[in-house]
Write a protein that holds these residues in place. Sequence first.
Motif, mmCIF file in Angstrom:
data_model
loop_
_atom_site.group_PDB
_atom_site.id
_atom_site.type_symbol
_atom_site.label_atom_id
_atom_site.label_comp_id
_atom_site.label_asym_id
_atom_site.label_seq_id
_atom_site.Cartn_x
_atom_site.Cartn_y
_atom_site.Cartn_z
ATOM 1 N N ASP A 94 -9.270 8.185 -17.410
ATOM 2 C CA ASP A 94 -7.842 8.382 -17.121
ATOM 3 C C ASP A 94 -7.038 7.110 -17.350
ATOM 4 N N LYS A 95 -7.540 6.001 -16.775
ATOM 5 C CA LYS A 95 -6.765 4.764 -16.861
ATOM 6 C C LYS A 95 -6.724 4.215 -18.281
ATOM 7 N N SER A 96 -7.829 4.357 -19.010
ATOM 8 C CA SER A 96 -7.821 3.825 -20.380
ATOM 9 C C SER A 96 -6.952 4.697 -21.281
ATOM 10 N N GLU A 146 -10.834 10.762 -2.120
ATOM 11 C CA GLU A 146 -11.620 11.662 -2.972
ATOM 12 C C GLU A 146 -11.822 11.092 -4.389
ATOM 13 N N ASP A 147 -10.818 10.363 -4.883
ATOM 14 C CA ASP A 147 -10.897 9.828 -6.250
ATOM 15 C C ASP A 147 -12.077 8.872 -6.439
ATOM 16 N N GLN A 148 -12.638 8.371 -5.348
ATOM 17 C CA GLN A 148 -13.730 7.393 -5.471
ATOM 18 C C GLN A 148 -15.117 8.025 -5.373
ATOM 19 N N ALA A 151 -0.831 15.424 -9.159
ATOM 20 C CA ALA A 151 -1.458 14.142 -9.497
ATOM 21 C C ALA A 151 -1.581 13.283 -8.244
ATOM 22 N N LYS A 152 -2.675 12.557 -8.144
ATOM 23 C CA LYS A 152 -2.899 11.646 -7.023
ATOM 24 C C LYS A 152 -1.783 10.603 -6.946
ATOM 25 N N MET A 153 -1.304 10.318 -5.736
ATOM 26 C CA MET A 153 -0.397 9.189 -5.568
ATOM 27 C C MET A 153 -1.184 7.921 -5.907
ATOM 28 N N SER A 154 -0.628 7.058 -6.753
ATOM 29 C CA SER A 154 -1.349 5.886 -7.247
ATOM 30 C C SER A 154 -0.471 4.658 -7.268
ATOM 31 N N LYS A 155 -1.097 3.505 -6.963
ATOM 32 C CA LYS A 155 -0.384 2.235 -7.097
ATOM 33 C C LYS A 155 0.056 2.007 -8.529
ATOM 34 N N SER A 156 -0.788 2.439 -9.448
ATOM 35 C CA SER A 156 -0.530 2.097 -10.842
ATOM 36 C C SER A 156 0.392 3.099 -11.536
ATOM 37 N N LEU A 209 0.864 -1.179 0.000
ATOM 38 C CA LEU A 209 0.000 0.000 0.000
ATOM 39 C C LEU A 209 0.903 1.232 0.000
ATOM 40 N N HIS A 210 0.355 2.362 -0.419
ATOM 41 C CA HIS A 210 1.146 3.592 -0.400
ATOM 42 C C HIS A 210 0.551 4.568 0.614
ATOM 43 N N LEU A 211 1.237 5.686 0.762
ATOM 44 C CA LEU A 211 0.812 6.678 1.761
ATOM 45 C C LEU A 211 -0.623 7.154 1.574
HETATM 46 P P1 ATP Z 1 -4.816 2.479 -8.721
HETATM 47 O O1 ATP Z 1 -4.039 3.676 -9.138
HETATM 48 O O2 ATP Z 1 -4.353 1.215 -9.334
HETATM 49 O O3 ATP Z 1 -6.312 2.674 -8.831
HETATM 50 P P2 ATP Z 1 -4.854 3.251 -6.002
HETATM 51 O O4 ATP Z 1 -3.595 3.841 -5.538
HETATM 52 O O5 ATP Z 1 -5.955 4.187 -6.360
HETATM 53 O O6 ATP Z 1 -4.508 2.277 -7.187
HETATM 54 P P3 ATP Z 1 -6.808 1.523 -4.830
HETATM 55 O O7 ATP Z 1 -6.620 0.142 -4.346
HETATM 56 O O8 ATP Z 1 -7.521 1.731 -6.115
HETATM 57 O O9 ATP Z 1 -5.363 2.211 -4.909
HETATM 58 O O10 ATP Z 1 -7.523 2.400 -3.721
HETATM 59 C C1 ATP Z 1 -7.662 1.982 -2.374
HETATM 60 C C2 ATP Z 1 -8.171 3.131 -1.528
HETATM 61 O O11 ATP Z 1 -7.173 4.136 -1.368
HETATM 62 C C3 ATP Z 1 -9.390 3.865 -2.115
HETATM 63 O O12 ATP Z 1 -10.265 4.182 -1.052
HETATM 64 C C4 ATP Z 1 -8.819 5.118 -2.689
HETATM 65 O O13 ATP Z 1 -9.748 6.175 -2.753
HETATM 66 C C5 ATP Z 1 -7.714 5.411 -1.690
HETATM 67 N N1 ATP Z 1 -6.656 6.215 -2.290
HETATM 68 C C6 ATP Z 1 -5.921 5.856 -3.353
HETATM 69 N N2 ATP Z 1 -5.020 6.796 -3.649
HETATM 70 C C7 ATP Z 1 -5.206 7.789 -2.736
HETATM 71 C C8 ATP Z 1 -4.564 9.040 -2.517
HETATM 72 N N3 ATP Z 1 -3.567 9.444 -3.304
HETATM 73 N N4 ATP Z 1 -4.998 9.816 -1.492
HETATM 74 C C9 ATP Z 1 -6.004 9.403 -0.685
HETATM 75 N N5 ATP Z 1 -6.647 8.228 -0.846
HETATM 76 C C10 ATP Z 1 -6.248 7.425 -1.859
#
Ligand code: ATP
Length: 331
Positions: free
Chosen positions: A111-113, A148-150, A194-199, A15-17
């Motif tokens: 965004d992802k596509s 927020e992204d959700q 940009a949002k921190m993202s796993k992908s 998981l990330h921050l």
């Molecule tokens: P991906 O980029 O592959 O979608 P992700 O980083 O968004 O991965 P998810 O597993 O899709 O991770 O999201 C898990 C949870 O973490 C969700 O509730 C999502 O809203 C939250 N989340 C993800 N990134 C952030 C962020 N940068 N800041 C706050 N919450 C986040």
Amino acid sequence: RPRVLSGMQPTNASLHLGNYLGALRQWVALQDDHDAFYCVVDLHAITAGHDPAQLRERTRVTAAQYLAGGVDPERSTLFVQSHVPEHPQLAWVLSCITGFGEASRMTQFKDKSARAGADSTTVGLFTYPVLQAADILLYHADQVPVGEDQRQHIELTRDLAGRFNTRFGETFVLPQAYIPKATAKIYDLQEPTAKMSKSVAGSGLIELLDPPKTIEKRIKSAVTDTGREVVADAQNKPGVTNLITILSAFSGRSVPQIEQDFAGRGYGDLKKEVAAAVLDVVVPFQQRVQELLDDPAELDAVLARGAQKAREVAAPTLATVYERVGFLAAR
Ligand code: ATP
Ligand code: MG
């Protein structure tokens, strides 16, 4: 007790921050006075290409991080999405009341596509929000703690629940997004708009299971700006603001308090304190994850109990749905 449900994808080992501050920490706080369901959404994790052996391993590691972060399987239901077949079953029904145009408006899909390109964008990625709606509606969740992204996906879930209720009779609870403002969106340290993202890999991503040295290095090389004052200003100083947000979340100090504490000091000092605050949490977290992974049989047993508890709620919901939409009862 109000019910909450949330999940994360086991797409990365760590998981990330953003996952931690935006989601996991809220989950842990909510379990005190909520009936909580937390799942590892492995069905979602195959929408963008994956390696089977890695997925299995990452599913365990993700569950271990929920536990290490404080999810208590005695109080909350912790499970793996694919262990509860009702999720994709309900998703199919919901997909048949989702408009193609409606689904096409989801910004995460756009965004992802766009990043993946048309040839590697799957239909699964397109219908991802419908499966997410099923995850939530199966459990009659009142609240969904997410980042927020959700927000848009939760809105879609509410729309689908309302539509189903209107068409087939009162069945689903309309869930609310639970998104505390302070940590709603943690930004990439190298690209702080940009949002921190796993992908999205890169040195702006702070993964909880990275070696502490790496985490420290990445925080110290975070992008800031040309000014020198440590003040929050999302418009003009997104990098510094993101670091202040992170420090505030970990230290419990308010943003104005942090600004005051750093009056006359520079970005270097700020980064040092951010790194120390993050590592204070991350080092014991990593130890706990390792202990949990050292006993995979126990971890799998926790997940098996969780799946059983989850099915006790999910199966009757699906049975009601099947009956309401008019499927002939199997006998
Ligand atoms: P991906 O980029 O592959 O979608 P992700 O980083 O968004 O991965 P998810 O597993 O899709 O991770 O999201 C898990 C949870 O973490 C969700 O509730 C999502 O809203 C939250 N989340 C993800 N990134 C952030 C962020 N940068 N800041 C706050 N919450 C986040
Ligand atoms: Mg995501």
